[in-house]
Design a protein around this motif. Sequence first.
Motif, short mmCIF file in Angstrom:
data_model
loop_
_atom_site.label_atom_id
_atom_site.label_comp_id
_atom_site.label_asym_id
_atom_site.label_seq_id
_atom_site.Cartn_x
_atom_site.Cartn_y
_atom_site.Cartn_z
N SER A 62 0.83 -1.20 0.00
CA SER A 62 0.00 0.00 0.00
C SER A 62 0.86 1.25 0.00
CB SER A 62 -0.92 0.01 1.23
OG SER A 62 -1.81 1.10 1.19
N ASP A 63 0.38 2.31 -0.65
CA ASP A 63 0.83 3.70 -0.49
C ASP A 63 2.19 4.05 -1.10
OD1 ASP A 63 -1.31 5.08 1.31
OD2 ASP A 63 -0.94 3.13 2.23
N GLU A 64 3.19 3.25 -0.89
CA GLU A 64 4.52 3.54 -1.43
C GLU A 64 5.13 2.28 -2.02
OE1 GLU A 64 7.14 5.20 1.47
OE2 GLU A 64 6.08 7.12 1.59
N THR A 65 5.78 2.42 -3.18
CA THR A 65 6.50 1.28 -3.74
C THR A 65 7.65 0.92 -2.81
OG1 THR A 65 7.89 2.74 -5.07
CG2 THR A 65 5.89 1.87 -6.11
N GLY A 100 -4.12 0.34 -2.15
CA GLY A 100 -4.24 1.52 -2.98
C GLY A 100 -3.10 2.52 -2.88
N ASP A 101 -3.26 3.63 -3.64
CA ASP A 101 -2.28 4.71 -3.76
C ASP A 101 -0.98 4.25 -4.42
OD1 ASP A 101 -4.02 6.53 -2.74
OD2 ASP A 101 -2.81 7.12 -1.02
N LEU A 102 -1.08 3.26 -5.28
CA LEU A 102 0.09 2.73 -5.98
C LEU A 102 -0.16 2.76 -7.49
CD1 LEU A 102 0.85 -0.31 -3.67
CD2 LEU A 102 2.33 1.69 -3.98
N PRO A 103 0.89 2.94 -8.29
CA PRO A 103 0.72 2.96 -9.75
C PRO A 103 0.41 1.57 -10.31
CG PRO A 103 3.05 3.15 -9.16
CD PRO A 103 2.28 3.23 -7.87
N LEU A 104 -0.38 1.54 -11.37
CA LEU A 104 -0.74 0.26 -11.99
C LEU A 104 0.48 -0.49 -12.51
CD1 LEU A 104 -4.02 1.08 -13.96
CD2 LEU A 104 -3.76 0.23 -11.62
N LYS A 105 1.51 0.25 -12.93
CA LYS A 105 2.70 -0.43 -13.45
C LYS A 105 3.40 -1.23 -12.34
CE LYS A 105 5.91 3.48 -12.84
NZ LYS A 105 6.87 4.38 -13.53
N TYR A 106 3.24 -0.83 -11.10
CA TYR A 106 3.78 -1.58 -9.96
C TYR A 106 3.06 -2.93 -9.85
CZ TYR A 106 5.49 -2.10 -5.08
OH TYR A 106 6.10 -2.51 -3.90
N TYR A 107 1.73 -2.89 -10.00
CA TYR A 107 0.97 -4.13 -9.97
C TYR A 107 1.37 -5.03 -11.13
CZ TYR A 107 -2.16 -1.44 -6.88
OH TYR A 107 -2.68 -0.68 -5.87
N GLU A 108 1.53 -4.45 -12.31
CA GLU A 108 1.93 -5.23 -13.48
C GLU A 108 3.25 -5.95 -13.25
OE1 GLU A 108 1.74 -2.31 -16.69
OE2 GLU A 108 0.22 -3.60 -17.58
N PHE A 109 4.19 -5.24 -12.66
CA PHE A 109 5.50 -5.83 -12.39
C PHE A 109 5.36 -7.01 -11.43
CE2 PHE A 109 9.09 -6.13 -9.43
CZ PHE A 109 10.12 -6.46 -10.32
N ILE A 110 4.58 -6.83 -10.38
CA ILE A 110 4.40 -7.89 -9.38
C ILE A 110 3.71 -9.11 -9.99
CG2 ILE A 110 3.23 -8.50 -7.23
CD1 ILE A 110 3.64 -5.56 -6.36
N GLY A 167 -21.13 3.35 -27.93
CA GLY A 167 -20.43 2.92 -29.12
C GLY A 167 -19.14 3.66 -29.41
N LYS A 168 -18.68 4.47 -28.45
CA LYS A 168 -17.46 5.23 -28.65
C LYS A 168 -16.25 4.44 -28.16
CE LYS A 168 -19.78 9.71 -28.18
NZ LYS A 168 -19.84 10.98 -27.41
N VAL A 169 -15.17 4.54 -28.89
CA VAL A 169 -13.95 3.83 -28.52
C VAL A 169 -13.39 4.40 -27.23
CG1 VAL A 169 -11.60 3.24 -29.19
CG2 VAL A 169 -13.41 3.28 -30.91
N GLN A 170 -13.02 3.54 -26.30
CA GLN A 170 -12.43 3.95 -25.03
C GLN A 170 -10.98 3.50 -24.98
OE1 GLN A 170 -14.13 5.33 -21.97
NE2 GLN A 170 -15.42 6.07 -23.64
N THR A 171 -10.17 4.22 -24.24
CA THR A 171 -8.79 3.81 -24.00
C THR A 171 -8.72 3.01 -22.72
OG1 THR A 171 -7.97 5.80 -25.09
CG2 THR A 171 -6.42 4.59 -23.72
N LEU A 172 -8.45 1.74 -22.83
CA LEU A 172 -8.39 0.88 -21.65
C LEU A 172 -7.11 1.15 -20.86
CD1 LEU A 172 -9.58 -2.46 -23.23
CD2 LEU A 172 -10.87 -1.03 -21.66
N PRO A 173 -7.13 0.96 -19.55
CA PRO A 173 -5.92 1.14 -18.76
C PRO A 173 -4.83 0.19 -19.22
CG PRO A 173 -7.86 0.88 -17.36
CD PRO A 173 -8.28 0.54 -18.74
N PRO A 174 -3.57 0.62 -19.21
CA PRO A 174 -2.46 -0.26 -19.62
C PRO A 174 -2.15 -1.23 -18.50
CG PRO A 174 -1.60 1.85 -18.90
CD PRO A 174 -3.10 1.97 -18.86
N PHE A 175 -3.08 -2.16 -18.27
CA PHE A 175 -2.98 -3.00 -17.08
C PHE A 175 -3.81 -4.25 -17.29
CE2 PHE A 175 -4.97 -4.08 -12.92
CZ PHE A 175 -3.84 -4.49 -12.26
#
Length: 239
Positions: free
Chosen positions: A7-10, A33-43, A82-90
């Motif tokens: 949580s909170d800090e990498t 929470g309070d962590l970047p999604l790229k941190y979760y991706e790495f884990i 029907g509009k294209v959305q940008t999904l999170p990079p996760f």
Amino acid sequence: MKILCISDETDPLVYSKNISSRYGDVDIVISAGDLPLKYYEFIISSLNKPLFFVFGNHNLEYLHQFVEQSPLLSQYGYNKDGKVQTLPPFGGGDFADGKVLYDKKHGLIIAGLGGAMRYNKGAHQYSEREMFFRMVKMVPKLLFNRLFRGRWVDILLTHAAPLGLGDDTDRCHQGFSTFLTFMQWFKPRYLLHGHIHLHDMNANRHHVYKQTKVINIFQNYILDDPALGKGKEDGKNGR
């Protein structure tokens, strides 16, 4: 069951090439929470373990895409208009905020209530009343668990602390009394939260309320409890 809680800090011990040797034996990962999604991706990519998370009151760039996600968006990348959305990079993690999830592999029930007490006009902040009604929406799924799995829930995952149990006095870091009500009604074995930074890592992380152990999982915490998980269902854990 062994859980890596973050949580909170990498944490450089986690965000490391040695993560597999240090934490390869955990069953799941949980984030308050309070962590970047790229941190979760790495884990996730490093450990190949399930990850459950809620959002806090920071790192909210992609919050709306999780909260407003529809079947069309998740399957095809289009919203209901029907509009294209940008999904999170996760990918790979389970968004638990406002939900009650069942991890079938480990026989674990997790409920999530992210966000902080409202202190300005920022996103993902709630009044006490709003948080209470977020909890009420969970009741049908919690009741299903009680009837068919012998207990309401195993872990309540929050960002903020419960009122008076490891919270702080300023408005931003004040805890929710709703979480006290949740523990009294639904008797989770654990409430895991973040939000309160522990500048002294030897500071007390633990509190007890009724039948629930409350733990501040700031930065990195290992929860090791053989009573959690598969084989402890249908009332065998005393719930």
